[in-house]
Scaffold this active site. Structure first.
Site, PDB file in Angstrom:
ATOM      1  NE  ARG A   1      39.948  16.476  13.189  1.00  0.00           N
ATOM      2  CZ  ARG A   1      39.975  15.307  12.553  1.00  0.00           C
ATOM      3  NH1 ARG A   1      40.933  14.572  12.330  1.00  0.00           N
ATOM      4  NH2 ARG A   1      38.781  15.001  12.160  1.00  0.00           N
TER       5      ARG A   1
ATOM      6  N   GLY B   1      38.035  16.796   4.828  1.00  0.00           N
ATOM      7  CA  GLY B   1      37.805  16.608   3.216  1.00  0.00           C
ATOM      8  C   GLY B   1      36.762  15.530   3.028  1.00  0.00           C
ATOM      9  NE  ARG B   2      39.008  10.112   3.920  1.00  0.00           N
ATOM     10  CZ  ARG B   2      38.807   9.243   4.756  1.00  0.00           C
ATOM     11  NH1 ARG B   2      37.770   8.923   5.095  1.00  0.00           N
ATOM     12  NH2 ARG B   2      39.940   8.856   5.240  1.00  0.00           N
TER      13      ARG B   2
ATOM     14  N   GLY C   1      41.895  19.790   7.170  1.00  0.00           N
ATOM     15  CA  GLY C   1      40.441  20.028   7.302  1.00  0.00           C
ATOM     16  C   GLY C   1      39.489  18.937   6.926  1.00  0.00           C
TER      17      GLY C   1
ATOM     18  CG  ASP D   1      40.854  11.431  11.997  1.00  0.00           C
ATOM     19  OD1 ASP D   1      39.788  11.217  12.020  1.00  0.00           O
ATOM     20  OD2 ASP D   1      41.549  12.146  11.781  1.00  0.00           O
TER      21      ASP D   1
ATOM     22  CG  ASP E   1      46.089  15.548  10.254  1.00  0.00           C
ATOM     23  OD1 ASP E   1      47.089  15.324  10.472  1.00  0.00           O
ATOM     24  OD2 ASP E   1      45.382  14.948   9.540  1.00  0.00           O
ATOM     25  CG  ASN E   2      45.158  11.607  11.514  1.00  0.00           C
ATOM     26  OD1 ASN E   2      44.275  12.261  11.129  1.00  0.00           O
ATOM     27  ND2 ASN E   2      46.027  10.833  11.014  1.00  0.00           N
TER      28      ASN E   2
ATOM     29  NE  ARG F   1      35.070  10.869  12.861  1.00  0.00           N
ATOM     30  CZ  ARG F   1      36.462  10.980  12.590  1.00  0.00           C
ATOM     31  NH1 ARG F   1      36.978   9.957  12.179  1.00  0.00           N
ATOM     32  NH2 ARG F   1      36.696  12.080  12.236  1.00  0.00           N
TER      33      ARG F   1
END
Length: 487
Positions: free
Chosen positions: A183, A92-93, A90, A262, A252-253, A176
């Protein structure tokens, strides 16, 4: 053009509900200030550069204020990281602030990276640092200028907020843009947590929002998967042709849109090395330059597994089988163009492979070689480039084949050949040492080098007076910078 408060929001992903994301407000950073902004990315939102001078601009993208219609959400997903499944990752930042649609009818996600802790931060602080934010900004816009599909970067905002990585650094945020931040890992999350209703809702959303043409096909999900395979084959072909190494190709990227996504410890090749590893944490070389093609296929197979509730295994296998032939066709087409060839011959693949074999171990600058190959007529160009190779006899054999191949291609007008080659062979590449010099200056409070480098990279194929230093081969120290995922 619009003012900042005139953006039109249509938060389609947020409307999917709390099973897909969590409402989180950004945590502001201290003394936010604009480091750099992309006029081309601003234009996607119908904004121009003047808005960056408004104090509200830094406040918005430094987490201090929000549009009334923004709905900041931290997205949940999972993924395979270095080949091992991680059940919950998920944002996270980062936060999906909202979706803006412009006057052209396009939807753009506004995703603020470094926005603070979320339920998915795990042991992290939810922050990004200035160096990683600058690197992502530069890479996003540089890849786009090269014609490589990528998320875009609107701006970088610096701060005085301290954060700890290997040493104390300062927090920053990068805004961005992408038509979607969904994803492969989104589909994996709902598949492995056995939530068929949410997985179906996600699939319907992706089809309707991003692959509407597939809804007209007898099997929409299969048509969508094929499109994802095709897009990723073309994307990775462009990475390989231009020497781009992503560094962290976890599922996930990987974007369902087939865009570069990412950015972490990425790098463009300086000296050609098929085994180059740009992430110093990648001890086994899983994501080495030469492994990006098989890993791309592996990641697509992981997505295929998550789509088995909608598509037969046989159809998924057959569609996955298209990846390598599609990749090879795109890659060979790009490499022909880089070599200045306009026609196709059966021996072209061998010509390309032999050249790369001769480059290996010779410390040949990958992108500058192709640029210099187009500076002069073929016979003169290879003579000038000859001394860069260790195996002179082997290079002479390749050079003779290449000169004969150019002659058969029939390009009699050398000025046309040069113009054609220079249109696809960049003079300016985002080298790690150039990025590092810009970062060092920015960390000392001087943002001019980041801005100058960004300007140069927006026109990578065009020779720019006074910018000769950006086209030079890197110094030895610049070839050996260690880049990690730490941001």
């Amino acid at each position: 053009m619009k003012a900042l408060d005139e953006l039109t929001f249509d938060n389609r992903f947020a409307r999917l509900g709390d099973a897909f994301s969590t409402h989180v407000l950004p945590e502001p950073i201290d003394a936010p200030r604009v480091v750099v902004a992309s006029d081309a990315a601003l234009a996607l939102l119908d904004l121009d550069h003047a808005v960056t001078q408004d104090p509200v601009f830094a406040q918005l993208f430094g987490g201090h204020t929000l549009w009334a219609n923004a709905e900041p959400r931290a997205m949940v997903y999972s993924g395979h990281q270095f080949g091992s499944y991680n059940p919950q990752l998920g944002d996270g930042r980062g936060l999906l602030l909202g979706e803006v649609y412009n006057d052209a009818g396009e939807h753009w996600d506004l995703h603020l990276k470094g926005a603070g802790m979320t339920p998915y931060s795990r042991m992290g602080d939810g922050r990004a640092v200035l160096r990683s934010s600058i690197r992502e900004f530069l890479a996003s816009e540089a890849l786009h200028a090269l014609g490589i599909p990528s998320s875009r970067a609107l701006c970088v905002i610096a701060s005085d907020t301290p954060v700890w990585r290997e040493t104390q650094e300062r927090a920053a945020m990068v805004l961005r843009l992408a038509p979607s931040h969904i994803r492969f890992g989104h589909f994996e999350y709902f598949y492995y947590t056995k939530r068929p209703e949410q997985q179906k809702l996600l699939g319907e959303h992706v089809l309707a929002m991003h692959f509407p043409e597939c809804l007209e096909q007898p099997e929409p999900y299969l048509a969508m998967f094929r499109e994802i395979v095709e897009r990723n084959a073309e994307l990775i072909a462009k990475w390989q042709a231009y020497g781009f190494c992503h560094g962290v190709m976890n599922t996930d990227n990987m974007s369902i849109l087939g865009i570069t996504f990412d950015f972490g410890p990425f790098a463009f090749l300086d000296d050609f090395d098929a085994n180059f590893i740009c992430n110093h944490s990648d001890h086994e070389g899983r994501y080495s330059f030469s492994n990006q093609v098989p890993i791309g296929q592996w990641n697509l197979s992981a997505l295929a597994q998550a789509l088995t509730p909608f598509i037969s295994v046989e159809a998924l296998r057959e569609t996955l089988g298209l990846f390598l032939p599609l990749y090879q066709a795109h890659y060979l087409d790009l490499m022909r163009r880089r070599l200045g060839l306009t026609s196709a011959e059966d021996t072209d693949q061998h010509l390309v492979e032999t050249l790369l074999q001769k480059m290996q171990g010779s410390s040949v600058d990958y992108n500058l070689f192709f640029r210099r190959l187009g500076d002069l007529p073929a016979e003169q160009a290879v003579a000038r480039l000859r001394d860069e190779f260790v195996d002179l006899k082997g290079f002479d054999e390749w050079a003779a084949q290449y000169v004969a191949r150019v002659a058969r291609d029939g390009a009699s007008d050398e000025s046309v050949r040069r113009e054609r080659m220079h249109a696809v062979n960049p003079l300016y590449i985002l080298r790690n040492y150039l990025a590092q010099k810009a970062i060092d200056a920015a960390e000392a409070g001087d943002y001019s080098e980041v801005q100058r480098l960004h300007t140069v990279l927006t026109q990578p194929f065009t020779e720019q007076p006074g910018m000769e230093g950006y086209a030079e081969r890197p110094p030895e120290w610049g070839k050996h910078l260690e880049i990690s995922c730490s941001s």
